[in-house]
Design a protein around this motif. Structure first.
Motif, short mmCIF file in Angstrom:
data_model
loop_
_atom_site.label_atom_id
_atom_site.label_comp_id
_atom_site.label_asym_id
_atom_site.label_seq_id
_atom_site.Cartn_x
_atom_site.Cartn_y
_atom_site.Cartn_z
N MET A 1 0.84 -1.19 0.00
CA MET A 1 0.00 0.00 0.00
C MET A 1 0.88 1.25 0.00
SD MET A 1 -2.93 1.17 2.75
CE MET A 1 -1.76 1.34 4.09
N ALA A 2 0.71 2.06 -1.02
CA ALA A 2 1.50 3.29 -1.13
C ALA A 2 0.90 4.37 -0.25
CB ALA A 2 1.55 3.75 -2.57
N LYS A 3 1.79 5.15 0.37
CA LYS A 3 1.35 6.26 1.22
C LYS A 3 1.82 7.56 0.59
CE LYS A 3 1.55 3.55 5.49
NZ LYS A 3 2.17 3.44 6.84
N VAL A 4 0.88 8.45 0.32
CA VAL A 4 1.17 9.70 -0.36
C VAL A 4 0.86 10.87 0.56
CG1 VAL A 4 0.63 11.17 -2.35
CG2 VAL A 4 0.63 8.67 -2.60
N LEU A 5 1.78 11.82 0.61
CA LEU A 5 1.53 13.10 1.29
C LEU A 5 1.36 14.15 0.20
CD1 LEU A 5 1.39 14.98 3.74
CD2 LEU A 5 3.90 15.13 3.67
N HIS A 6 0.20 14.79 0.19
CA HIS A 6 -0.11 15.79 -0.85
C HIS A 6 -0.18 17.17 -0.21
CE1 HIS A 6 -3.08 17.28 -4.17
NE2 HIS A 6 -1.88 17.81 -4.28
N ILE A 7 0.74 18.04 -0.60
CA ILE A 7 0.82 19.40 -0.08
C ILE A 7 0.35 20.38 -1.15
CG2 ILE A 7 2.33 21.18 0.88
CD1 ILE A 7 2.22 18.72 2.64
N ASP A 8 -0.71 21.13 -0.86
CA ASP A 8 -1.15 22.20 -1.76
C ASP A 8 -0.85 23.54 -1.11
OD1 ASP A 8 -2.17 21.52 -4.30
OD2 ASP A 8 -3.98 20.66 -3.39
N SER A 9 -0.26 24.46 -1.87
CA SER A 9 0.09 25.75 -1.27
C SER A 9 -0.47 26.95 -2.03
CB SER A 9 1.62 25.89 -1.16
OG SER A 9 2.23 26.00 -2.43
N SER A 10 -1.16 26.73 -3.14
CA SER A 10 -1.75 27.86 -3.86
C SER A 10 -2.83 28.50 -3.01
CB SER A 10 -2.37 27.39 -5.19
OG SER A 10 -3.07 28.46 -5.80
N VAL A 11 -2.86 29.83 -2.97
CA VAL A 11 -3.90 30.52 -2.22
C VAL A 11 -5.22 30.54 -2.98
CG1 VAL A 11 -2.23 31.97 -1.02
CG2 VAL A 11 -3.34 32.82 -3.10
N ARG A 12 -5.18 30.10 -4.24
CA ARG A 12 -6.39 30.08 -5.06
C ARG A 12 -7.11 28.75 -4.86
NH1 ARG A 12 -4.47 31.49 -11.00
NH2 ARG A 12 -6.70 31.68 -11.36
N SER A 13 -8.38 28.80 -4.46
CA SER A 13 -9.15 27.57 -4.30
C SER A 13 -9.71 27.10 -5.63
CB SER A 13 -10.29 27.79 -3.31
OG SER A 13 -11.15 28.84 -3.73
N THR A 14 -9.86 28.03 -6.58
CA THR A 14 -10.31 27.67 -7.92
C THR A 14 -9.35 28.30 -8.93
OG1 THR A 14 -11.78 29.60 -8.05
CG2 THR A 14 -12.73 27.54 -7.23
N GLY A 15 -9.22 27.66 -10.08
CA GLY A 15 -8.37 28.20 -11.13
C GLY A 15 -6.89 28.00 -10.92
N SER A 16 -6.51 27.19 -9.93
CA SER A 16 -5.10 26.93 -9.67
C SER A 16 -4.61 25.75 -10.50
CB SER A 16 -4.88 26.63 -8.18
OG SER A 16 -3.61 26.05 -7.97
N LEU A 17 -3.60 25.98 -11.32
CA LEU A 17 -3.07 24.89 -12.14
C LEU A 17 -2.30 23.88 -11.30
CD1 LEU A 17 -1.89 26.68 -15.42
CD2 LEU A 17 -4.06 25.55 -14.92
N THR A 18 -1.62 24.33 -10.25
CA THR A 18 -0.88 23.36 -9.43
C THR A 18 -1.86 22.45 -8.69
OG1 THR A 18 -0.70 24.94 -7.58
CG2 THR A 18 1.13 24.84 -9.16
N ARG A 19 -2.98 22.99 -8.23
CA ARG A 19 -4.00 22.15 -7.59
C ARG A 19 -4.58 21.17 -8.61
NH1 ARG A 19 -5.94 23.60 -2.57
NH2 ARG A 19 -5.22 25.62 -1.76
N GLN A 20 -4.88 21.68 -9.80
CA GLN A 20 -5.49 20.85 -10.84
C GLN A 20 -4.56 19.71 -11.24
OE1 GLN A 20 -6.82 23.10 -14.25
NE2 GLN A 20 -6.82 21.31 -15.59
N LEU A 21 -3.30 20.03 -11.53
CA LEU A 21 -2.37 19.00 -11.99
C LEU A 21 -2.02 18.02 -10.87
CD1 LEU A 21 -0.07 21.29 -14.14
CD2 LEU A 21 -1.62 19.52 -15.00
N GLY A 22 -1.88 18.53 -9.66
CA GLY A 22 -1.61 17.64 -8.54
C GLY A 22 -2.73 16.66 -8.33
N ALA A 23 -3.98 17.15 -8.41
CA ALA A 23 -5.14 16.27 -8.24
C ALA A 23 -5.21 15.23 -9.34
CB ALA A 23 -6.42 17.11 -8.21
N GLU A 24 -4.89 15.62 -10.57
CA GLU A 24 -4.90 14.66 -11.68
C GLU A 24 -3.85 13.56 -11.46
OE1 GLU A 24 -4.52 16.62 -15.45
OE2 GLU A 24 -6.20 17.97 -15.07
#
Length: 203
Positions: A1-24
């Protein structure tokens, strides 16, 4: 079982490319291995506190000598370090703000860069203690900083590679969507390039 730590730091809750690509990317990891577990830290929605004199004092006080206030002060840092050490893969969303990382991400780094826990001082100087991790960093930049004179302004990838390496994490891959302030065509090109990298990494 893989364990992933996902850190998001964009202050934008919508329209953030780093959030979008990280989630994908996380979605692809979970599709490939449904047993994958993900711990998510949203540093904009739930900021961690910036360093204070009290925190710094607690960091450098041996655990058995900390008073009640110091023990309480250091709880957040201990939790963040535990999350980092428990993960196999660390996914970081790190948009470039004013040529560097967000203040939220810097605060997280200040909590996990802990002498005695994530690095130590030895006879040959500092030594990272966080080994065996795969780190994927998603960066988005308004301009293009990968080459040419503007490359000198990139203190996001250079800083993160340095600080992660200092802690022992040397298997670091950057997925950079650059030039995203240069119009819709540039955004689409950046997304296409980043998604191709995601496919290759997740394969």
């Amino acid at each position: 079982m893989a364990k992933v730590l996902h850190i998001d730091s964009s202050v934008r809750s919508t329209g953030s490319l780093t959030r979008q690509l990280g989630a994908e990317f996380i979605a692809k990891l979970k599709a490939a291995d449904p047993s994958t577990t993900v711990v998510t830290r949203d540093l904009a929605a739930s900021p961690v506190p910036h360093l204070t004199e009290q925190m710094l004092g607690a960091y450098f006080t041996p655990a058995e000598q900390r008073n009640a206030e110091q023990a309480f002060t250091i709880k957040t840092s201990d939790t963040l370090v535990d999350e980092l050490l428990a993960a196999d893969t660390i996914v970081i969303g790190a948009p470039m703000y004013n040529f560097s990382v967000t203040s939220g991400l810097k605060a997280w780094i200040d909590h996990v860069a802990r002498a005695g826990r994530t690095f130590k001082y030895g006879a040959n100087g500092p030594e990272g203690l966080v080994h065996g991790k795969k780190v994927i960093v998603f960066v988005a930049t308004g301009g293009a900083y990968s080459e040419g004179p503007a490359a000198a302004y990139d203190h996001t990838t250079t800083y993160l590679r340095s600080v992660l390496g200092f802690l022992g994490m040397t298997d670091v891959t950057f997925v950079v969507a650059e030039g995203v302030a240069m119009g819709e065509e540039a955004v689409n090109a950046a997304l296409a390039k980043s998604r191709a990298q995601i496919e290759a990494i997740a394969a």
